[in-house]
Design an enzyme around this catalytic site. Structure first.
Site, short mmCIF file in Angstrom:
data_model
loop_
_atom_site.label_atom_id
_atom_site.label_comp_id
_atom_site.label_asym_id
_atom_site.label_seq_id
_atom_site.Cartn_x
_atom_site.Cartn_y
_atom_site.Cartn_z
N GLY A 1 0.83 -1.21 0.00
CA GLY A 1 0.00 0.00 0.00
C GLY A 1 0.86 1.25 0.00
N ASP B 1 -2.25 0.54 16.90
CA ASP B 1 -3.26 1.49 17.36
C ASP B 1 -2.46 2.76 17.57
OD1 ASP B 1 -4.85 3.19 18.91
OD2 ASP B 1 -6.05 1.51 19.58
N HIS B 2 -2.57 3.68 16.64
CA HIS B 2 -1.59 4.78 16.67
C HIS B 2 -1.74 5.67 17.91
CE1 HIS B 2 -4.90 6.93 14.65
NE2 HIS B 2 -4.36 7.99 15.18
N GLU C 1 -13.29 15.64 17.43
CA GLU C 1 -12.76 16.17 16.17
C GLU C 1 -13.66 17.30 15.72
OE1 GLU C 1 -11.23 12.90 13.24
OE2 GLU C 1 -13.11 12.23 14.11
N LEU D 1 -2.08 6.75 3.69
CA LEU D 1 -1.36 6.62 4.97
C LEU D 1 0.16 6.59 4.73
CD1 LEU D 1 -1.81 6.17 8.08
CD2 LEU D 1 -1.35 3.77 7.63
N HIS E 1 -9.04 3.04 20.15
CA HIS E 1 -8.36 4.16 20.83
C HIS E 1 -8.94 4.48 22.21
CE1 HIS E 1 -6.89 4.46 16.84
NE2 HIS E 1 -7.88 5.17 16.37
P1 NAP Z 1 -5.56 3.98 0.43
O1 NAP Z 1 -5.16 5.40 0.26
O2 NAP Z 1 -6.82 3.51 -0.23
O3 NAP Z 1 -4.34 3.09 -0.07
C1 NAP Z 1 -4.47 1.74 -0.33
C2 NAP Z 1 -3.18 1.21 -0.90
O4 NAP Z 1 -3.37 -0.14 -1.25
C3 NAP Z 1 -2.71 1.93 -2.14
O5 NAP Z 1 -1.32 2.00 -2.14
C4 NAP Z 1 -3.18 1.01 -3.26
O6 NAP Z 1 -2.34 1.25 -4.34
C5 NAP Z 1 -2.95 -0.34 -2.62
N1 NAP Z 1 -3.77 -1.40 -3.19
C6 NAP Z 1 -5.12 -1.41 -3.36
N2 NAP Z 1 -5.50 -2.58 -3.89
C7 NAP Z 1 -4.39 -3.33 -4.05
C8 NAP Z 1 -4.15 -4.63 -4.55
N3 NAP Z 1 -5.12 -5.42 -5.00
N4 NAP Z 1 -2.88 -5.07 -4.56
C9 NAP Z 1 -1.86 -4.30 -4.12
N5 NAP Z 1 -2.03 -3.06 -3.62
C10 NAP Z 1 -3.29 -2.58 -3.60
O7 NAP Z 1 -5.69 3.57 1.96
P2 NAP Z 1 -5.00 4.29 3.20
O8 NAP Z 1 -5.85 5.43 3.62
O9 NAP Z 1 -3.58 4.53 2.91
O10 NAP Z 1 -5.18 3.18 4.33
C11 NAP Z 1 -4.33 2.06 4.44
C12 NAP Z 1 -4.62 1.35 5.74
O11 NAP Z 1 -4.33 2.23 6.82
C13 NAP Z 1 -6.07 0.93 5.94
O12 NAP Z 1 -6.09 -0.25 6.70
C14 NAP Z 1 -6.65 2.05 6.78
O13 NAP Z 1 -7.76 1.63 7.55
C15 NAP Z 1 -5.46 2.37 7.66
N6 NAP Z 1 -5.47 3.73 8.21
C16 NAP Z 1 -5.39 4.80 7.37
C17 NAP Z 1 -5.37 6.08 7.90
C18 NAP Z 1 -5.26 7.28 7.03
O14 NAP Z 1 -5.17 8.37 7.59
N7 NAP Z 1 -5.23 7.16 5.74
C19 NAP Z 1 -5.43 6.26 9.30
C20 NAP Z 1 -5.49 5.16 10.12
C21 NAP Z 1 -5.49 3.89 9.56
P3 NAP Z 1 -2.69 0.91 -5.87
O15 NAP Z 1 -4.02 1.48 -6.15
O16 NAP Z 1 -1.55 1.52 -6.59
O17 NAP Z 1 -2.67 -0.58 -5.92
#
Ligand code: NAP
Length: 518
Positions: free
Chosen positions: A18, A186-187, A225, A23, A249
């Site tokens: 990812g 759990d950040h 928030e 993130l 959290h």
């Molecule tokens: P995101 O922006 O949707 O990113 C998802 C990532 O997964 C992208 O790099 C995507 O890249 C890749 N991906 C999707 N389908 C794939 C596949 N079939 N094979 C390989 N790679 C694939 O999600 P995110 O917000 O970064 O969140 C990631 C995790 O962190 C989740 O579990 C989320 O709950 C957790 N989280 C996020 C945040 C936040 O602030 N964003 C905060 C707390 C927790 P491609 O499209 O290039 O494949």
């Protein structure tokens, strides 16, 4: 549990699934960059990003550079960036395809032949949770998880959607990784002041003797928030505040506040004590939920004088959505230390202030010599400020100078600039790299948290607990205020980035603060 600046982190290949996601851009690459900038990363640490998008190594480095410029607070020094960039690689791959894992494995092997990584491999799953189980299985099947050094799996939240799905995911992970190799993020546990709760409690002889139901009247934990759902509706519609904040959290902060002193400052000793809190946490049946848990959803309102839409008007929200954007609850920890002390928790979106604070309210004196005197006699409070200000203050009563008996509250305050503290993700990555899982969640914590939350989710789903509304910019629905009506009478104000004005606090809430009955 170690000092972050004193040693270099062990060599390994850090594989980030990812790597093109939100993130990774906002938090993970900035955290890795900070560790590099501070000299914590040993030469033999290489980073391999992977996702489906096509990038050359060079093009991917450019993307990371852009992300750092956007999300790292300081300017990016070119020399530091150049040396950091050398660590970064990219392998395109789809986690649905075993052959893509095999290509990734070959690339990792190539890197390991060129430099000594100690045979250690870290896998960070920063992608949609539906991929977690399958990715772990493919890591095993492709041989990526077979290594002569250590291997660790860091896994993002959410860990399951309820107890059953979390248990299923855990079983899948367990086929490829041992419990001690799994680092569930759990950040909140990476936040400076959350980690500081233990130190405040166990390193100060003045608090621990008072830290029980004989001296403490109630505990309130708020995490509020100001933002609405923003562009996260597709996720939030399935989670709501209960799964997004309470299961993880908020319960973590309850555990840190309520746990017994561990026998030793060792990971499992600390986690054992946290788990005991969850074992003593009173569970509510579906029918009881409405008496102890308030759920709310924001309607249109005003934030800083500006009109904002209600949750139902937000993009990608179902027109009749019942999703909770606010949850408040009254919890009881039925053990010797805490019997009878309510722990109130509340979290919500579109609140007036962004703030995470823990307010520990001490019992009133058995007799108020100063009751009914002029002034603002209030209870003693210990307030631990977690976000956005890091610090704490104690609210005490003193005589107003120059008066006979006019009592006024004062705050003894300590605060530090959050800018100087490492970001939670930097701290957590550091800990995972040294193999310290103290501030990650163990499976029994996660499973007990879900067992507590499941009946509440069921009451929400079936309507057994009504959905209240509150206007954006308010502190939740009236029912949340009613929850605290008997003891202590109010939600203590939280201050966000403002300095607490204690005189204002107590005078504003004077009736409630002074006339508390226990
Ligand atoms: P995101 O922006 O949707 O990113 C998802 C990532 O997964 C992208 O790099 C995507 O890249 C890749 N991906 C999707 N389908 C794939 C596949 N079939 N094979 C390989 N790679 C694939 O999600 P995110 O917000 O970064 O969140 C990631 C995790 O962190 C989740 O579990 C989320 O709950 C957790 N989280 C996020 C945040 C936040 O602030 N964003 C905060 C707390 C927790 P491609 O499209 O290039 O494949």
């Amino acid at each position: 549990m170690e000092n972050q600046t004193t040693h270099q982190l062990p060599p390994h290949v850090f594989v980030l699934f990812g790597a093109t996601g939100d993130l990774a851009r906002r938090k993970l690459f900035p955290a890795l960059y900070q560790l590099h900038r501070k000299g914590s990363l040993a030469d033999g640490i290489s980073i391999v990003g992977t996702a489906r998008s096509e990038y050359t190594h060079e093009a991917f480095r450019d993307e990371v550079h852009k992300a750092l410029k956007e999300f790292v607070k300081e300017d990016i020094e070119d020399a530091v960036w150049q040396s950091f960039a050398k660590r970064i690689h990219y392998v395109q791959g789809n986690v649905d395809r075993l052959e893509d894992f095999e290509r990734l494995r070959d690339f990792v092997l190539e890197l390991e032949q060129k430099a000594d990584h100690g045979g250690n491999r870290m896998f960070y799953l920063s992608m949609a949770p539906r991929f977690f189980g399958e990715t772990a299985l493919y890591l095993k099947q492709s041989g990526l998880a077979d290594t002569k050094g250590w291997r660790r799996l860091i896994i993002e939240k959410p860990f399951g959607h309820d107890y059953a799905s979390a248990a299923e995911l855990n079983d899948q992970l367990a086929t490829a990784f041992a419990e001690e190799e799994i680092y569930r993020i759990d950040h909140y546990l990476g936040k400076e002041m959350v980690q500081n709760i233990e130190v405040i409690r166990f390193a100060n002889s003045m608090f621990e003797p008072l830290w029980d139901n004989r001296s403490i009247a109630s505990v309130q934990i708020t995490s509020s928030e100001t933002v609405g759902v923003e562009d996260r509706a597709s996720y939030y519609e399935t989670s709501g505040a209960l799964r997004d904040m309470i299961q993880n959290h908020m319960l973590q902060m309850v555990m840190m506040t309520a746990m017994e002193p561990p026998s030793r400052l060792r990971t499992e000793a600390i986690r054992d004590e946290k788990v005991k809190v969850l074992r003593s946490l009173r569970r509510y049946s579906v029918d009881e939920v409405k008496n102890y848990v308030v759920r709310g959803q924001y309607t249109a309102g005003q934030m800083n004088g500006k009109a904002v839409p209600g949750y139902l008007e937000e993009p990608n929200v179902a027109p009749n959505s019942q999703t909770d954007t606010f949850v408040a609850a009254k919890l009881f920890i039925d053990n010797f230390r805490w019997a009878g002390v309510p722990f109130y928790i509340r979290t919500g979106k579109r609140m007036p202030v962004k703030s995470t604070e823990i307010v520990v309210q001490f019992r009133n004196m058995p007799k108020h010599l100063y009751f009914n005197q002029a002034g603002n006699l209030g209870p003693n409070l210990l307030v631990i400020r977690i976000n956005p200000v890091e610090g704490m203050y104690m609210q005490l009563n003193v005589k107003r100078p120059g008066t006979d008996n006019v009592v006024v509250p004062i705050a003894m305050e300590f605060s530090q600039s959050a800018d100087k503290s490492p970001e939670a993700y930097e701290r957590l990555l550091h800990d995972a790299m040294i193999g310290d899982s103290t501030f990650f969640t163990r499976w029994d914590e996660v499973s007990l948290a879900w067992k507590f939350v499941d009946p509440i989710a069921e009451a929400f789903r079936t309507g057994a607990a009504p959905l209240h509304t509150y206007a954006a910019g308010e502190w939740g629905p009236q029912a949340a205020h009613d929850l605290v009506k008997e003891n202590p009478g109010l939600w203590w104000p939280v201050y966000g980035d403002q300095t607490p004005s204690v005189e204002t606090v107590v005078s504003r809430e004077r009736a409630n603060a002074v006339e508390v009955k226990y």
